[in-house]
Design a protein around this motif. Structure first.
Motif, PDB file in Angstrom:
ATOM      1  N   SER A 159     103.016  45.581  59.368  1.00  0.00           N
ATOM      2  CA  SER A 159     101.706  45.081  58.985  1.00  0.00           C
ATOM      3  C   SER A 159     101.914  43.828  58.178  1.00  0.00           C
ATOM      4  CB  SER A 159     100.974  46.143  58.138  1.00  0.00           C
ATOM      5  OG  SER A 159      99.803  45.614  57.577  1.00  0.00           O
ATOM      6  N   ASN A 160     101.158  42.779  58.466  1.00  0.00           N
ATOM      7  CA  ASN A 160     101.308  41.499  57.776  1.00  0.00           C
ATOM      8  C   ASN A 160     100.000  41.152  57.094  1.00  0.00           C
ATOM      9  OD1 ASN A 160     104.004  40.936  58.953  1.00  0.00           O
ATOM     10  ND2 ASN A 160     102.795  40.971  60.825  1.00  0.00           N
ATOM     11  N   ASP A 161      99.951  41.423  55.784  1.00  0.00           N
ATOM     12  CA  ASP A 161      98.740  41.224  55.022  1.00  0.00           C
ATOM     13  C   ASP A 161      98.827  39.927  54.242  1.00  0.00           C
ATOM     14  OD1 ASP A 161      97.828  43.800  55.800  1.00  0.00           O
ATOM     15  OD2 ASP A 161      99.160  44.683  54.291  1.00  0.00           O
ATOM     16  N   THR A 162      97.695  39.473  53.708  1.00  0.00           N
ATOM     17  CA  THR A 162      97.689  38.244  52.911  1.00  0.00           C
ATOM     18  C   THR A 162      96.954  38.471  51.599  1.00  0.00           C
ATOM     19  OG1 THR A 162      95.724  37.533  54.110  1.00  0.00           O
ATOM     20  CG2 THR A 162      97.835  36.679  54.858  1.00  0.00           C
ATOM     21  N   LYS A 163      97.243  39.597  50.963  1.00  0.00           N
ATOM     22  CA  LYS A 163      96.657  39.887  49.666  1.00  0.00           C
ATOM     23  C   LYS A 163      97.606  39.386  48.582  1.00  0.00           C
ATOM     24  CE  LYS A 163      94.288  43.887  51.601  1.00  0.00           C
ATOM     25  NZ  LYS A 163      94.118  45.340  51.576  1.00  0.00           N
ATOM     26  N   ASP A 164      97.445  39.942  47.342  1.00  0.00           N
ATOM     27  CA  ASP A 164      98.308  39.563  46.221  1.00  0.00           C
ATOM     28  C   ASP A 164      98.369  38.049  46.067  1.00  0.00           C
ATOM     29  OD1 ASP A 164      99.541  42.208  45.328  1.00  0.00           O
ATOM     30  OD2 ASP A 164      99.960  42.218  47.475  1.00  0.00           O
ATOM     31  N   GLY A 165      97.207  37.424  45.902  1.00  0.00           N
ATOM     32  CA  GLY A 165      97.182  35.983  45.675  1.00  0.00           C
ATOM     33  C   GLY A 165      97.568  35.196  46.897  1.00  0.00           C
ATOM     34  N   ASP A 166      97.327  35.778  48.079  1.00  0.00           N
ATOM     35  CA  ASP A 166      97.615  35.100  49.340  1.00  0.00           C
ATOM     36  C   ASP A 166      99.102  34.803  49.503  1.00  0.00           C
ATOM     37  OD1 ASP A 166      96.618  34.244  51.772  1.00  0.00           O
ATOM     38  OD2 ASP A 166      96.547  32.149  51.135  1.00  0.00           O
ATOM     39  N   LYS A 173     102.008  52.086  51.033  1.00  0.00           N
ATOM     40  CA  LYS A 173     101.928  52.707  52.357  1.00  0.00           C
ATOM     41  C   LYS A 173     102.319  54.184  52.322  1.00  0.00           C
ATOM     42  CE  LYS A 173     101.051  48.969  54.939  1.00  0.00           C
ATOM     43  NZ  LYS A 173      99.872  48.845  55.825  1.00  0.00           N
ATOM     44  N   PHE A 174     103.039  54.597  51.283  1.00  0.00           N
ATOM     45  CA  PHE A 174     103.575  55.948  51.226  1.00  0.00           C
ATOM     46  C   PHE A 174     102.778  56.809  50.247  1.00  0.00           C
ATOM     47  CE2 PHE A 174     107.519  53.404  52.185  1.00  0.00           C
ATOM     48  CZ  PHE A 174     107.663  53.847  53.493  1.00  0.00           C
ATOM     49  N   SER A 175     102.261  57.933  50.738  1.00  0.00           N
ATOM     50  CA  SER A 175     101.520  58.846  49.877  1.00  0.00           C
ATOM     51  C   SER A 175     102.435  59.588  48.911  1.00  0.00           C
ATOM     52  CB  SER A 175     100.755  59.860  50.738  1.00  0.00           C
ATOM     53  OG  SER A 175     101.654  60.631  51.538  1.00  0.00           O
ATOM     54  N   ASP A 176     103.739  59.592  49.194  1.00  0.00           N
ATOM     55  CA  ASP A 176     104.682  60.336  48.363  1.00  0.00           C
ATOM     56  C   ASP A 176     105.470  59.437  47.410  1.00  0.00           C
ATOM     57  OD1 ASP A 176     106.256  59.048  50.230  1.00  0.00           O
ATOM     58  OD2 ASP A 176     106.900  60.863  51.257  1.00  0.00           O
ATOM     59  N   VAL A 177     105.054  58.177  47.244  1.00  0.00           N
ATOM     60  CA  VAL A 177     105.755  57.235  46.360  1.00  0.00           C
ATOM     61  C   VAL A 177     104.846  56.777  45.229  1.00  0.00           C
ATOM     62  CG1 VAL A 177     106.744  54.913  46.174  1.00  0.00           C
ATOM     63  CG2 VAL A 177     107.381  56.383  48.082  1.00  0.00           C
ATOM     64  N   THR A 178     105.365  56.874  44.013  1.00  0.00           N
ATOM     65  CA  THR A 178     104.733  56.252  42.856  1.00  0.00           C
ATOM     66  C   THR A 178     105.623  55.096  42.422  1.00  0.00           C
ATOM     67  OG1 THR A 178     103.754  58.327  42.086  1.00  0.00           O
ATOM     68  CG2 THR A 178     104.000  56.566  40.467  1.00  0.00           C
ATOM     69  N   LEU A 179     105.071  53.895  42.406  1.00  0.00           N
ATOM     70  CA  LEU A 179     105.846  52.714  42.044  1.00  0.00           C
ATOM     71  C   LEU A 179     105.593  52.364  40.589  1.00  0.00           C
ATOM     72  CD1 LEU A 179     107.756  50.541  43.292  1.00  0.00           C
ATOM     73  CD2 LEU A 179     105.735  49.079  43.488  1.00  0.00           C
ATOM     74  N   LYS A 180     106.675  52.201  39.836  1.00  0.00           N
ATOM     75  CA  LYS A 180     106.585  51.829  38.435  1.00  0.00           C
ATOM     76  C   LYS A 180     107.217  50.446  38.272  1.00  0.00           C
ATOM     77  CE  LYS A 180     107.153  55.031  35.376  1.00  0.00           C
ATOM     78  NZ  LYS A 180     107.758  56.037  34.441  1.00  0.00           N
ATOM     79  N   VAL A 181     106.377  49.420  38.145  1.00  0.00           N
ATOM     80  CA  VAL A 181     106.855  48.046  38.023  1.00  0.00           C
ATOM     81  C   VAL A 181     107.075  47.703  36.561  1.00  0.00           C
ATOM     82  CG1 VAL A 181     106.332  45.625  38.517  1.00  0.00           C
ATOM     83  CG2 VAL A 181     105.593  47.399  40.105  1.00  0.00           C
ATOM     84  N   VAL A 182     108.257  47.157  36.250  1.00  0.00           N
ATOM     85  CA  VAL A 182     108.540  46.753  34.872  1.00  0.00           C
ATOM     86  C   VAL A 182     108.757  45.249  34.814  1.00  0.00           C
ATOM     87  CG1 VAL A 182     109.521  48.982  34.246  1.00  0.00           C
ATOM     88  CG2 VAL A 182     111.030  47.201  35.104  1.00  0.00           C
ATOM     89  N   LYS A 185     105.191  46.013  46.291  1.00  0.00           N
ATOM     90  CA  LYS A 185     103.971  46.757  45.951  1.00  0.00           C
ATOM     91  C   LYS A 185     103.233  47.223  47.209  1.00  0.00           C
ATOM     92  CE  LYS A 185     102.985  44.432  41.543  1.00  0.00           C
ATOM     93  NZ  LYS A 185     102.030  43.521  40.833  1.00  0.00           N
ATOM     94  N   ALA A 186     103.132  46.332  48.183  1.00  0.00           N
ATOM     95  CA  ALA A 186     102.408  46.669  49.409  1.00  0.00           C
ATOM     96  C   ALA A 186     103.102  47.779  50.188  1.00  0.00           C
ATOM     97  CB  ALA A 186     102.253  45.424  50.282  1.00  0.00           C
ATOM     98  N   GLN A 187     104.443  47.734  50.246  1.00  0.00           N
ATOM     99  CA  GLN A 187     105.171  48.768  50.975  1.00  0.00           C
ATOM    100  C   GLN A 187     105.057  50.117  50.284  1.00  0.00           C
ATOM    101  OE1 GLN A 187     106.917  48.368  54.095  1.00  0.00           O
ATOM    102  NE2 GLN A 187     106.522  50.569  53.878  1.00  0.00           N
ATOM    103  N   ALA A 188     105.180  50.143  48.965  1.00  0.00           N
ATOM    104  CA  ALA A 188     105.059  51.405  48.234  1.00  0.00           C
ATOM    105  C   ALA A 188     103.683  52.032  48.442  1.00  0.00           C
ATOM    106  CB  ALA A 188     105.316  51.169  46.746  1.00  0.00           C
ATOM    107  N   SER A 236     110.676  39.731  52.964  1.00  0.00           N
ATOM    108  CA  SER A 236     110.376  41.073  53.492  1.00  0.00           C
ATOM    109  C   SER A 236     111.469  42.068  53.127  1.00  0.00           C
ATOM    110  CB  SER A 236     110.209  41.025  55.017  1.00  0.00           C
ATOM    111  OG  SER A 236     111.386  40.523  55.639  1.00  0.00           O
ATOM    112  N   MET A 237     112.615  41.567  52.646  1.00  0.00           N
ATOM    113  CA  MET A 237     113.703  42.455  52.226  1.00  0.00           C
ATOM    114  C   MET A 237     113.242  43.388  51.108  1.00  0.00           C
ATOM    115  SD  MET A 237     116.271  39.965  50.020  1.00  0.00           S
ATOM    116  CE  MET A 237     116.368  38.652  51.226  1.00  0.00           C
ATOM    117  N   ALA A 238     112.236  42.982  50.328  1.00  0.00           N
ATOM    118  CA  ALA A 238     111.734  43.846  49.262  1.00  0.00           C
ATOM    119  C   ALA A 238     111.036  45.077  49.838  1.00  0.00           C
ATOM    120  CB  ALA A 238     110.780  43.072  48.356  1.00  0.00           C
ATOM    121  N   SER A 239     110.304  44.887  50.931  1.00  0.00           N
ATOM    122  CA  SER A 239     109.684  46.028  51.615  1.00  0.00           C
ATOM    123  C   SER A 239     110.758  46.984  52.112  1.00  0.00           C
ATOM    124  CB  SER A 239     108.836  45.538  52.797  1.00  0.00           C
ATOM    125  OG  SER A 239     107.789  44.718  52.369  1.00  0.00           O
ATOM    126  N   SER A 240     111.790  46.430  52.711  1.00  0.00           N
ATOM    127  CA  SER A 240     112.882  47.249  53.224  1.00  0.00           C
ATOM    128  C   SER A 240     113.603  47.979  52.096  1.00  0.00           C
ATOM    129  CB  SER A 240     113.863  46.377  54.008  1.00  0.00           C
ATOM    130  OG  SER A 240     113.222  45.775  55.120  1.00  0.00           O
TER     131      SER A 240
END
Length: 351
Positions: free
Chosen positions: A31-38, A84-93, A79-82, A299-303
């Motif tokens: 999926s190729n979105d353009t959110k997060d400040g485009d 996608k998963f109902s079983d992932v909680t992302l904690k950004v520091v 953030k976008a990849q996390a 896209s390596m961050a999604s991976s």
């Protein structure tokens, strides 16, 4: 590269530590979105069996602040990849302004005992010890792009191919100028002190050499629009005639193109680097000297998020026999031209 050649060879011989192309391992519906400040995000849908909902996991994430488009897209993709998963909680520091600040933030994150951490270090060598501390605490660490000085500090490493970028750029220019051994070639790298810049320049020089070509003019920039414009202006002043230029980074390339247009120079063609949407738009329109860019995909961050989730849940890659995710994934640097740009446009990030 900070790892020894012998260590790298051993890792490539073992599938648990195989160097593989992410396009093979992480293929699937995207999926190729353009959110997060485009900024543009590239994510993978949950289609494979290994992507089915599993044990709930918490993944920590840390990357430097977005001072240019590529870094912004790294965080946006994670953030976008996390999500996608109902079983992932992302904690950004917050990574802070430098390596010590990022280390302090990670100390607190480790104390909260997440299942995994995806880490793009401010500096790979300086963050190695904290990566090792997290690993020793039983946390899955996915080292993102900037490599630790000790491979034992992470569970897996996913990164771009800086040397391969140079090879791809050099091959494109070499093919265009084949037989023209007196060609005048310019190069605008990023920050010269960084190993990634050294690797890119070496790949570029090695590829050009096979065509009997060399770089005649080289002025370093600093991955920003302003530095790109200044470096390009200096290079153009020093070189009254050029046949080709490789600009290492599409973010600084915005300034590079501005300088070229202000100087009214059109006698050469240019290759970019990273794969921004802005660069692809110019390539498609044919409205500047930019005719090609070679990728270094954020896209390596999604991976990396996918790898962290799988590892924390004790799963391997869906299309592989082995029970764990690979130790090392190196992304291909792909060549984008007017002939194939439409395919890559959705993957471009905003500079």
């Amino acid at each position: 590269m900070s790892a020894s050649s012998a260590d790298m060879s051993r890792r490539k011989l073992l599938l648990g530590g195989a160097a593989v192309g992410a396009g093979v391992l992480l293929a699937g519906c995207t999926s190729n979105d353009t959110k997060d400040g485009d900024a543009g995000t590239n994510t993978k849908e949950n289609t494979a069996a290994s992507q089915a909902p599993g044990k709930a996991v918490t993944i920590g994430f840390s990357a430097p602040a977005a001072d240019h488009g590529w870094i912004g897209a790294i965080t946006a993709n994670a953030k976008a990849q996390a999500a996608k998963f109902s079983d992932v909680t992302l904690k950004v520091v917050d990574a802070g302004k430098d390596a010590p600040a990022q280390i302090a933030a990670l100390e607190t994150l480790i104390g909260s005992k997440p299942d995994a951490i995806v880490l793009l270090p401010q500096d790979g060598a300086q963050l190695t010890a904290i990566g090792k501390k997290a690993t020793d605490a039983g946390i899955i660490v996915i080292n993102l792009d900037r490599e630790f000085s000790d491979s034992a500090a992470s569970f897996s490493l996913i990164k771009g191919d800086n040397y391969g970028m140079g090879i791809a750029a050099g091959k494109f220019i070499g093919e265009k100028l084949k037989g023209k051994t007196d060609a005048v070639i310019g190069e605008i790298p990023g920050i010269d002190e960084l190993q990634l810049t050294k690797d890119r320049s070496k790949g570029f020089a090695d590829a050009l050499k096979t065509y009997g070509l060399t770089v005649k003019h080289r002025v370093a920039a600093g991955f920003t629009v302003e530095s790109g414009q200044k470096a390009a202006a200096n290079l153009l002043q020093a070189a009254p005639k050029l046949d080709a230029v490789w600009n290492h980074d599409d973010d600084q390339g915005v300034g590079v193109l501005a300088a070229i247009q202000q100087a009214g120079r059109k006698e050469f063609f240019m290759v970019g680097g990273a794969g921004s949407r802005d660069a692809m738009d110019h390539i498609k329109a044919g409205d500047t000297v930019l005719t090609c860019t070679v990728t270094y995909p954020p896209s390596m961050a999604s991976s990396a998020i996918i790898l962290a989730r799988l590892a924390a849940q004790g799963k391997g890659m869906g299309d592989l026999v082995e029970l764990q995710v690979p130790k090392l994934i190196v992304l291909q640097s792909e060549t984008i031209t007017k002939d194939n740009v439409d395919k890559y446009l959705p993957l471009g990030f905003k500079s």
